[in-house]
Design a protein around this motif. Structure first.
Motif, PDB file in Angstrom:
ATOM      1  N   ARG A  30       7.948 -15.195   3.963  1.00  0.00           N
ATOM      2  CA  ARG A  30       8.982 -15.769   4.798  1.00  0.00           C
ATOM      3  C   ARG A  30      10.407 -14.720   5.116  1.00  0.00           C
ATOM      4  NH1 ARG A  30      12.945 -20.481   1.432  1.00  0.00           N
ATOM      5  NH2 ARG A  30      14.346 -20.622   3.202  1.00  0.00           N
ATOM      6  N   TYR A  31       9.857 -13.474   3.685  1.00  0.00           N
ATOM      7  CA  TYR A  31      10.820 -12.138   4.205  1.00  0.00           C
ATOM      8  C   TYR A  31      10.028 -10.781   3.769  1.00  0.00           C
ATOM      9  CZ  TYR A  31      14.112 -15.653   2.144  1.00  0.00           C
ATOM     10  OH  TYR A  31      14.863 -16.866   1.826  1.00  0.00           O
ATOM     11  N   LEU A  32      10.566  -9.762   3.839  1.00  0.00           N
ATOM     12  CA  LEU A  32       9.343  -8.101   4.089  1.00  0.00           C
ATOM     13  C   LEU A  32       9.044  -7.992   2.746  1.00  0.00           C
ATOM     14  CD1 LEU A  32       8.324  -6.077   5.231  1.00  0.00           C
ATOM     15  CD2 LEU A  32      10.507  -4.594   5.392  1.00  0.00           C
ATOM     16  N   ASP A  33       7.682  -8.437   2.124  1.00  0.00           N
ATOM     17  CA  ASP A  33       7.378  -8.067   0.729  1.00  0.00           C
ATOM     18  C   ASP A  33       6.724  -6.525   0.555  1.00  0.00           C
ATOM     19  OD1 ASP A  33       6.194  -8.201  -1.861  1.00  0.00           O
ATOM     20  OD2 ASP A  33       5.545  -9.777  -1.675  1.00  0.00           O
ATOM     21  N   LEU A  34       6.664  -5.704   0.313  1.00  0.00           N
ATOM     22  CA  LEU A  34       6.346  -4.387   0.632  1.00  0.00           C
ATOM     23  C   LEU A  34       5.466  -3.886  -0.345  1.00  0.00           C
ATOM     24  CD1 LEU A  34       8.671  -2.218   2.532  1.00  0.00           C
ATOM     25  CD2 LEU A  34       7.200  -3.421   3.149  1.00  0.00           C
ATOM     26  N   ASN A  35       3.942  -3.647  -0.706  1.00  0.00           N
ATOM     27  CA  ASN A  35       2.921  -3.259  -2.293  1.00  0.00           C
ATOM     28  C   ASN A  35       2.222  -2.352  -1.900  1.00  0.00           C
ATOM     29  OD1 ASN A  35       2.122  -3.652  -4.446  1.00  0.00           O
ATOM     30  ND2 ASN A  35       0.297  -4.246  -4.316  1.00  0.00           N
ATOM     31  N   PRO A  39      -1.027   7.195  -5.046  1.00  0.00           N
ATOM     32  CA  PRO A  39      -1.831   8.064  -6.823  1.00  0.00           C
ATOM     33  C   PRO A  39      -0.420   7.997  -7.444  1.00  0.00           C
ATOM     34  CG  PRO A  39      -2.229   9.102  -4.509  1.00  0.00           C
ATOM     35  CD  PRO A  39      -1.751   7.896  -4.196  1.00  0.00           C
ATOM     36  N   ARG A  40      -0.816   8.720  -8.678  1.00  0.00           N
ATOM     37  CA  ARG A  40       0.539   8.904  -9.531  1.00  0.00           C
ATOM     38  C   ARG A  40       0.754   9.996  -9.597  1.00  0.00           C
ATOM     39  NH1 ARG A  40      -0.936   8.953 -16.168  1.00  0.00           N
ATOM     40  NH2 ARG A  40      -1.917   6.770 -15.488  1.00  0.00           N
ATOM     41  N   SER A  41       0.707  11.406  -8.424  1.00  0.00           N
ATOM     42  CA  SER A  41       0.840  12.343  -8.207  1.00  0.00           C
ATOM     43  C   SER A  41       2.228  12.924  -7.609  1.00  0.00           C
ATOM     44  CB  SER A  41       0.043  13.287  -7.980  1.00  0.00           C
ATOM     45  OG  SER A  41      -0.557  12.983  -6.908  1.00  0.00           O
ATOM     46  N   LEU A  42       1.701  10.823  -6.816  1.00  0.00           N
ATOM     47  CA  LEU A  42       3.028  10.835  -4.989  1.00  0.00           C
ATOM     48  C   LEU A  42       3.532   9.815  -5.508  1.00  0.00           C
ATOM     49  CD1 LEU A  42       0.542  11.142  -2.542  1.00  0.00           C
ATOM     50  CD2 LEU A  42       1.407  12.706  -3.488  1.00  0.00           C
ATOM     51  N   SER A  43       3.499   9.135  -6.776  1.00  0.00           N
ATOM     52  CA  SER A  43       4.873   8.561  -6.684  1.00  0.00           C
ATOM     53  C   SER A  43       5.964   8.445  -6.580  1.00  0.00           C
ATOM     54  CB  SER A  43       4.467   7.753  -8.166  1.00  0.00           C
ATOM     55  OG  SER A  43       5.293   9.113  -9.377  1.00  0.00           O
ATOM     56  N   SER A  44       6.255   9.468  -6.892  1.00  0.00           N
ATOM     57  CA  SER A  44       7.995   9.244  -6.167  1.00  0.00           C
ATOM     58  C   SER A  44       8.459   9.048  -4.664  1.00  0.00           C
ATOM     59  CB  SER A  44       7.974  11.149  -6.512  1.00  0.00           C
ATOM     60  OG  SER A  44       7.672  12.354  -5.571  1.00  0.00           O
ATOM     61  N   LEU A  45       7.132   9.366  -4.002  1.00  0.00           N
ATOM     62  CA  LEU A  45       7.511   9.232  -2.157  1.00  0.00           C
ATOM     63  C   LEU A  45       7.649   7.937  -1.603  1.00  0.00           C
ATOM     64  CD1 LEU A  45       5.029  12.363  -1.139  1.00  0.00           C
ATOM     65  CD2 LEU A  45       7.323  12.150  -1.163  1.00  0.00           C
ATOM     66  N   GLU A  46       7.581   6.739  -2.950  1.00  0.00           N
ATOM     67  CA  GLU A  46       7.617   5.550  -2.957  1.00  0.00           C
ATOM     68  C   GLU A  46       8.677   4.825  -1.824  1.00  0.00           C
ATOM     69  OE1 GLU A  46       6.886   1.853  -4.859  1.00  0.00           O
ATOM     70  OE2 GLU A  46       6.258   3.176  -5.430  1.00  0.00           O
ATOM     71  N   ASP A  47       9.540   5.002  -2.170  1.00  0.00           N
ATOM     72  CA  ASP A  47      11.275   5.084  -1.763  1.00  0.00           C
ATOM     73  C   ASP A  47      10.895   5.561   0.066  1.00  0.00           C
ATOM     74  OD1 ASP A  47      13.654   3.718  -1.948  1.00  0.00           O
ATOM     75  OD2 ASP A  47      14.456   5.898  -1.814  1.00  0.00           O
ATOM     76  N   LYS A  48      10.420   6.626  -0.057  1.00  0.00           N
ATOM     77  CA  LYS A  48      10.668   7.095   1.569  1.00  0.00           C
ATOM     78  C   LYS A  48       9.313   6.340   1.888  1.00  0.00           C
ATOM     79  CE  LYS A  48      11.739  11.639   0.547  1.00  0.00           C
ATOM     80  NZ  LYS A  48      11.540  13.500   0.748  1.00  0.00           N
ATOM     81  N   ILE A  49       8.395   5.922   1.791  1.00  0.00           N
ATOM     82  CA  ILE A  49       7.651   5.284   2.296  1.00  0.00           C
ATOM     83  C   ILE A  49       8.279   3.951   2.351  1.00  0.00           C
ATOM     84  CG2 ILE A  49       5.185   4.088   2.181  1.00  0.00           C
ATOM     85  CD1 ILE A  49       4.123   6.901   0.296  1.00  0.00           C
ATOM     86  N   ARG A  50       8.778   3.047   1.290  1.00  0.00           N
ATOM     87  CA  ARG A  50       9.264   2.125   2.203  1.00  0.00           C
ATOM     88  C   ARG A  50       9.977   1.694   3.071  1.00  0.00           C
ATOM     89  NH1 ARG A  50       8.657  -2.132  -1.822  1.00  0.00           N
ATOM     90  NH2 ARG A  50       7.321  -1.553  -3.480  1.00  0.00           N
ATOM     91  N   ARG A  59       9.048  -8.166   8.766  1.00  0.00           N
ATOM     92  CA  ARG A  59       8.761  -9.622   7.715  1.00  0.00           C
ATOM     93  C   ARG A  59       7.106  -9.103   7.647  1.00  0.00           C
ATOM     94  NH1 ARG A  59      10.006 -15.436  10.163  1.00  0.00           N
ATOM     95  NH2 ARG A  59       8.675 -16.276   7.837  1.00  0.00           N
ATOM     96  N   GLY A  60       7.213 -10.361   6.595  1.00  0.00           N
ATOM     97  CA  GLY A  60       6.041  -9.735   6.021  1.00  0.00           C
ATOM     98  C   GLY A  60       5.476  -9.534   5.139  1.00  0.00           C
ATOM     99  N   LYS A  61       4.154  -9.485   4.055  1.00  0.00           N
ATOM    100  CA  LYS A  61       3.581  -9.390   3.189  1.00  0.00           C
ATOM    101  C   LYS A  61       2.229  -8.325   3.714  1.00  0.00           C
ATOM    102  CE  LYS A  61       1.012 -10.373  -1.224  1.00  0.00           C
ATOM    103  NZ  LYS A  61       1.349  -9.600  -0.855  1.00  0.00           N
ATOM    104  N   VAL A  62       3.562  -6.498   3.149  1.00  0.00           N
ATOM    105  CA  VAL A  62       2.998  -5.700   3.666  1.00  0.00           C
ATOM    106  C   VAL A  62       2.286  -5.319   2.539  1.00  0.00           C
ATOM    107  CG1 VAL A  62       2.715  -3.463   5.300  1.00  0.00           C
ATOM    108  CG2 VAL A  62       4.645  -5.547   5.519  1.00  0.00           C
ATOM    109  N   ASP A  63       1.373  -4.825   2.596  1.00  0.00           N
ATOM    110  CA  ASP A  63       0.726  -4.220   1.769  1.00  0.00           C
ATOM    111  C   ASP A  63      -0.181  -2.505   2.222  1.00  0.00           C
ATOM    112  OD1 ASP A  63       0.227  -5.698  -0.251  1.00  0.00           O
ATOM    113  OD2 ASP A  63      -1.014  -6.811   0.393  1.00  0.00           O
TER     114      ASP A  63
END
Length: 293
Positions: A30-35, A39-50, A59-63
């Motif tokens: 129904r909405y945009l769901d990002l998962n 790797p733990r060493s790159l976890s700080s980049l998650e926000d930029k990837i999102r 929209r969509g469930k995106v892995d």
């Protein structure tokens, strides 16, 4: 261009020191769901990837899966926790003295204990790593979007065909509708004559009143006009180059409502059958729209 919410994208980038692999898959939601899985060493980049994904998808469930292989040994360092190793060694000697067990303390035994030896990654230049990942991520997203567009084009073509079939059935109902009142008038007159006999006079004004009441209750002109209008709106919305899934879902709900009203007002078996065909096609369209962005 109409886009589906189902797709897959994959991109690989090799720097010589390390290898990045990014895979993205999406299904309807129904909405945009990002998962995001990193790797733990790159976890700080998650926000930029999102944020990068949100630029292209709405929209969509995106892995999103990002894996890396490091080729350069200089990137990692093996460390000994001497204090912890000393504690383990001391405890083993205590066990030995208390229980008089065989002395089999060895280097390999101590090294097997948790956290005695650990691998630490050297400080990373995350700006440099992001510049490498960003291009790879864009490539994977573009591949995903392309697949979603191809499937969206097929959905659009099929929905338009079903709209044309629905429109033809509506035209038949519109043509047949005036005849229903005449048939009712004829049947009513015949039934009254059958009950009263041929020698009795039939009150034509009373019959006319009953027919007028029936015609008012069974009139479906407004519903037909609205249903035709919804089909036009549906096709126009399909042609828009923007996310239209929610709007299409609303239009289809309105189409189904008008079809239900026509069915409830109609006393003609042929019209009811055509309405059932219309409702069947509307339901097929509704199912397909659930996968449109």
């Amino acid at each position: 261009m109409l886009k589906s919410m189902t797709g897959f994208g994959r991109a690989v980038y090799d720097t010589g020191k390390r290898n990045f692999t990014i895979e993205i898959k999406s299904v309807n939601h129904r909405y945009l769901d990002l998962n995001v899985k990193l790797p733990r060493s790159l976890s700080s980049l998650e926000d930029k990837i999102r944020k990068e994904v949100q630029k292209k998808l709405s929209r969509g469930k995106v892995d999103i899966f990002l894996t890396q292989n490091i080729y350069n040994d200089d990137e990692c360092e093996v460390r000994l926790n001497k204090a912890l190793a000393d504690s383990y060694y001391k405890c083993l000697n205590e066990v030995k003295s208390c229980y008089e067990v065989k002395d089999d303390i060895s280097v390999s035994l101590i090294c097997k204990f948790p956290d005695v030896i650990s691998i630490e990654q050297r400080e990373e230049n995350y700006d440099e790593i992001w510049s490498e990942i960003q291009n790879t991520l864009k490539e994977a997203i573009d591949m995903l979007v392309l697949m979603r567009k191809k499937e969206g084009a097929k959905l659009k073509e099929d929905i338009e065909k079903k709209c044309d079939i629905i429109y033809k059935n509506i035209c038949y109902i519109e043509e047949k509708s005036p005849c229903v009142v005449e048939e009712y008038k004829l049947k009513l007159s015949e039934r009254i004559k059958e009950l009263l006999g041929e020698n009795n006079n039939v009150d034509e004004s009373r019959i006319a009143m009953e027919v007028a009441i029936f015609a008012d209750k069974s009139c479906i002109d407004e519903e037909i006009v609205r249903l035709k209008s919804h089909i036009v709106q549906l096709k126009e919305t399909l042609a828009k180059d923007e996310p239209v899934g929610r709007k299409l879902d609303f239009i289809v709900q309105e189409m189904n409502r008008e079809a239900n009203t026509i069915a409830s007002k109609s006393n003609d078996i042929n019209i009811v059958q055509f309405v059932l065909d219309i409702k069947n096609d509307i339901e097929k369209i509704r199912e397909q729209i659930q996968n449109i962005e």
